[in-house]
Motif scaffolding. Sequence first.
Motif, PDB file in Angstrom:
ATOM      1  N   ALA A 345       0.738  -1.271  -0.201  1.00 36.23           N
ATOM      2  CA  ALA A 345      -0.075   0.009  -0.096  1.00 36.23           C
ATOM      3  C   ALA A 345       0.749   1.513   0.119  1.00 36.23           C
ATOM      4  O   ALA A 345       0.610   2.204  -0.658  1.00 36.23           O
ATOM      5  N   GLY A 346       2.010   1.205   0.692  1.00 35.76           N
ATOM      6  CA  GLY A 346       2.984   2.350   0.715  1.00 35.76           C
ATOM      7  C   GLY A 346       3.387   2.696  -0.619  1.00 35.76           C
ATOM      8  O   GLY A 346       3.797   3.659  -1.069  1.00 35.76           O
ATOM      9  N   VAL A 347       3.883   1.422  -1.279  1.00 34.25           N
ATOM     10  CA  VAL A 347       4.399   1.600  -2.630  1.00 34.25           C
ATOM     11  C   VAL A 347       3.488   1.966  -3.506  1.00 34.25           C
ATOM     12  O   VAL A 347       3.782   3.040  -4.501  1.00 34.25           O
ATOM     13  N   ALA A 348       2.186   1.419  -3.568  1.00 36.24           N
ATOM     14  CA  ALA A 348       1.092   1.986  -4.358  1.00 36.24           C
ATOM     15  C   ALA A 348       0.973   3.659  -4.272  1.00 36.24           C
ATOM     16  O   ALA A 348       0.664   4.049  -4.854  1.00 36.24           O
ATOM     17  N   LEU A 349       0.963   3.974  -2.954  1.00 38.70           N
ATOM     18  CA  LEU A 349       1.049   5.334  -2.885  1.00 38.70           C
ATOM     19  C   LEU A 349       1.902   6.344  -3.222  1.00 38.70           C
ATOM     20  O   LEU A 349       1.507   7.382  -4.030  1.00 38.70           O
ATOM     21  N   LEU A 350       3.023   5.567  -3.489  1.00 37.86           N
ATOM     22  CA  LEU A 350       4.150   6.401  -4.149  1.00 37.86           C
ATOM     23  C   LEU A 350       4.105   6.458  -5.609  1.00 37.86           C
ATOM     24  O   LEU A 350       4.094   7.190  -6.456  1.00 37.86           O
ATOM     25  N   VAL A 351       3.546   5.260  -6.131  1.00 35.24           N
ATOM     26  CA  VAL A 351       3.161   5.038  -7.600  1.00 35.24           C
ATOM     27  C   VAL A 351       2.192   6.018  -7.950  1.00 35.24           C
ATOM     28  O   VAL A 351       2.104   6.894  -9.117  1.00 35.24           O
ATOM     29  N   GLY A 352       0.973   6.063  -7.134  1.00 32.39           N
ATOM     30  CA  GLY A 352      -0.195   7.142  -7.558  1.00 32.39           C
ATOM     31  C   GLY A 352       0.452   8.649  -7.401  1.00 32.39           C
ATOM     32  O   GLY A 352      -0.161   9.323  -8.367  1.00 32.39           O
ATOM     33  N   LEU A 353       1.279   8.804  -6.439  1.00 29.64           N
ATOM     34  CA  LEU A 353       1.687  10.144  -6.375  1.00 29.64           C
ATOM     35  C   LEU A 353       2.672  10.767  -7.625  1.00 29.64           C
ATOM     36  O   LEU A 353       2.613  11.698  -8.214  1.00 29.64           O
ATOM     37  N   LEU A 354       3.607   9.724  -7.974  1.00 31.81           N
ATOM     38  CA  LEU A 354       4.556  10.006  -8.912  1.00 31.81           C
ATOM     39  C   LEU A 354       3.723   9.970 -10.360  1.00 31.81           C
ATOM     40  O   LEU A 354       4.123  10.711 -11.298  1.00 31.81           O
ATOM     41  N   ALA A 355       2.820   8.881 -10.569  1.00 33.40           N
ATOM     42  CA  ALA A 355       1.973   8.809 -11.858  1.00 33.40           C
ATOM     43  C   ALA A 355       1.044   9.981 -11.969  1.00 33.40           C
ATOM     44  O   ALA A 355       0.918  10.409 -13.045  1.00 33.40           O
ATOM     45  N   GLY A 356       0.314  10.366 -10.751  1.00 29.72           N
ATOM     46  CA  GLY A 356      -0.475  11.293 -11.022  1.00 29.72           C
ATOM     47  C   GLY A 356       0.283  12.739 -11.218  1.00 29.72           C
ATOM     48  O   GLY A 356      -0.034  13.554 -12.154  1.00 29.72           O
ATOM     49  N   LEU A 357       1.494  12.959 -10.764  1.00 28.68           N
ATOM     50  CA  LEU A 357       2.345  14.075 -10.908  1.00 28.68           C
ATOM     51  C   LEU A 357       2.675  14.206 -12.693  1.00 28.68           C
ATOM     52  O   LEU A 357       2.345  15.191 -13.271  1.00 28.68           O
ATOM     53  N   SER A 358       3.353  13.181 -13.157  1.00 28.58           N
ATOM     54  CA  SER A 358       3.719  12.913 -14.388  1.00 28.58           C
ATOM     55  C   SER A 358       2.545  13.039 -15.325  1.00 28.58           C
ATOM     56  O   SER A 358       2.638  13.742 -16.609  1.00 28.58           O
ATOM     57  N   GLY A 359       1.553  12.494 -15.145  1.00 31.21           N
ATOM     58  CA  GLY A 359       0.061  12.446 -15.875  1.00 31.21           C
ATOM     59  C   GLY A 359      -0.287  14.080 -15.868  1.00 31.21           C
ATOM     60  O   GLY A 359      -0.864  14.308 -17.098  1.00 31.21           O
ATOM     61  N   ALA A 360      -0.525  14.748 -14.652  1.00 36.11           N
ATOM     62  CA  ALA A 360      -0.855  15.991 -14.876  1.00 36.11           C
ATOM     63  C   ALA A 360      -0.049  16.947 -15.549  1.00 36.11           C
ATOM     64  O   ALA A 360      -0.599  17.818 -16.385  1.00 36.11           O
ATOM     65  N   LEU A 361       1.255  16.695 -15.584  1.00 37.36           N
ATOM     66  CA  LEU A 361       2.138  17.516 -16.014  1.00 37.36           C
ATOM     67  C   LEU A 361       2.038  17.129 -17.528  1.00 37.36           C
ATOM     68  O   LEU A 361       2.107  18.157 -18.420  1.00 37.36           O
ATOM     69  N   CYS A 362       1.684  16.076 -18.032  1.00 35.86           N
ATOM     70  CA  CYS A 362       1.735  15.914 -19.414  1.00 35.86           C
ATOM     71  C   CYS A 362       0.432  16.528 -20.192  1.00 35.86           C
ATOM     72  O   CYS A 362       0.305  17.061 -20.953  1.00 35.86           O
ATOM     73  N   GLY A 363      -0.571  16.428 -19.270  1.00 33.59           N
ATOM     74  CA  GLY A 363      -1.637  17.048 -19.665  1.00 33.59           C
ATOM     75  C   GLY A 363      -1.628  18.631 -19.848  1.00 33.59           C
ATOM     76  O   GLY A 363      -2.092  19.272 -20.747  1.00 33.59           O
ATOM     77  N   ALA A 364      -0.996  19.314 -18.802  1.00 35.50           N
ATOM     78  CA  ALA A 364      -0.655  20.661 -18.747  1.00 35.50           C
ATOM     79  C   ALA A 364       0.185  21.151 -19.771  1.00 35.50           C
ATOM     80  O   ALA A 364      -0.089  22.081 -20.727  1.00 35.50           O
ATOM     81  N   LEU A 365       1.091  20.154 -20.024  1.00 34.73           N
ATOM     82  CA  LEU A 365       2.118  20.651 -21.395  1.00 34.73           C
ATOM     83  C   LEU A 365       1.242  20.408 -22.672  1.00 34.73           C
ATOM     84  O   LEU A 365       1.418  21.381 -23.559  1.00 34.73           O
ATOM     85  N   LEU A 366       0.422  19.482 -22.795  1.00 36.47           N
ATOM     86  CA  LEU A 366      -0.287  19.188 -23.947  1.00 36.47           C
ATOM     87  C   LEU A 366      -1.165  20.432 -24.368  1.00 36.47           C
ATOM     88  O   LEU A 366      -1.317  20.804 -25.311  1.00 36.47           O
ATOM     89  N   GLN A 367      -1.764  20.988 -23.124  1.00 39.38           N
ATOM     90  CA  GLN A 367      -2.834  22.207 -23.240  1.00 39.38           C
ATOM     91  C   GLN A 367      -2.023  23.281 -23.695  1.00 39.38           C
ATOM     92  O   GLN A 367      -2.565  24.070 -24.414  1.00 39.38           O
TER      93      GLN A 367
END
Length: 437
Positions: A345-367
């Motif tokens: 669960a702790g590792v999954a939290l880290l996955v969600g944090l980093l994937a969420g950050l990279s995904g949102a930045l991908c979306g912002a740069l695309l926009q």
Amino acid sequence: MTATTTTVPTARAAVVDTPAHRDGNVLRWLAAYTASMTGDSVYYIALSWAAVQSGTPAQAGIVMSVSALPRALLMLGGGVIADRLGPRRVVIGSDAVRCLTVLAVAALLFLTSPGLWPLALLALAFGTVDAVFLPAVGALPARVTSRGQLTRVQGMRGLGIRFAGVVGGPLGGLAVAVGGAAAAFAFAGLLIAISVPLLVSVRIRELPADDAPAGAEPVSDGAGGGKTRAKDAVGTAWHDLRVGLRYIRRHRVLAPLMLAIALGDLGFVGPLNVGLTLLADERGWGASGMGWVLGGFGAGAGLASLLLAVRGRVPHAGHVMAYACLGGAVAIGALAFVPDVVAAAGVALLVGLLAGLSGALCGALLQTQADPACLGRVTAVASLVSLGFAPLSMPLSAAAIGAFGTGPVFVTSAAVCGLGGFVVLSAKNLRRAELPT
């Protein structure tokens, strides 16, 4: 823009001075988006329940997958429609059609027991409308706020998605328990209906000439004129699509960004869907243990969205996106080797944090990097990669885990995901990309 679109010619400085989380216009858009996404969650619960009750498990699976084909086949055309008609008009029309279709099936189920055929038709209609809806939804944020606020808006959008995912499932289950599939469909339709008047009240801002990112090639009309599509009143939809695809291919930031998105999703979707279920079964964690791991991922993704919504800007966005992708890839690989469910669960939290950050930045740069006149088509390509191609990794991941075990498959998936980070680092213009202030 079309003559029916409400346009508010606002001074650029005045728009920038209003943070997105304090802007009533953005908040109305967010409320509409969240209501629509929550309705979607309830709809899928209702559809799966009704399909299982009306047919065999295999038939239910077919009904649930029917929407994927038109969505994948028509997505690029949906991007053309969003650019031609304007994303606001397309989103309003799509939500209205989705609402009426779901309510019609709810009424049919209240009156009779028609079997699987109306459910299959509903899924087909939903997938067809989604092919238009998703590109328009992706293109709309650039029309409701300034470029400097798009990172914050991506964070707010992520919070809306998390809210819909957390609340929609229980609400759908409660509606099914109280009134069956018909009541759940009716509730989903009403939630989607809430979004329509909210979207009508959203004001659309003009896109000044300087909103186009510096250094980007203009969207050509195909004759070398260099005019943007917003000023081009001629040409077929096929011509518009080819222009959009050529624009992405030649763009110094968007082309590698699309490749990075594709690799990240291909490496991420399999392990976090099918792979996690098989891992929990292999380790004896059970359904509750898998729930804790999924909860950790959701919490991490929510934290990333909250961070972006509050902060509003991330310096050195290209570098941060690359390292978040690489860190998330390492964490995905580590999931297969953690000793117990608490560590997972702790590792999954880290996955969600980093994937969420990279995904949102991908979306912002695309926009912010895309020419607004082409944003629907750009969003369509990104959506096709995420919703059309990436899910293909799920049956492949399941088959590979059956043959080789969870460890090798998670490591391989992590390597594919990590390649996305290396693509970002190797593409100079993407690596150095910054978000506007």
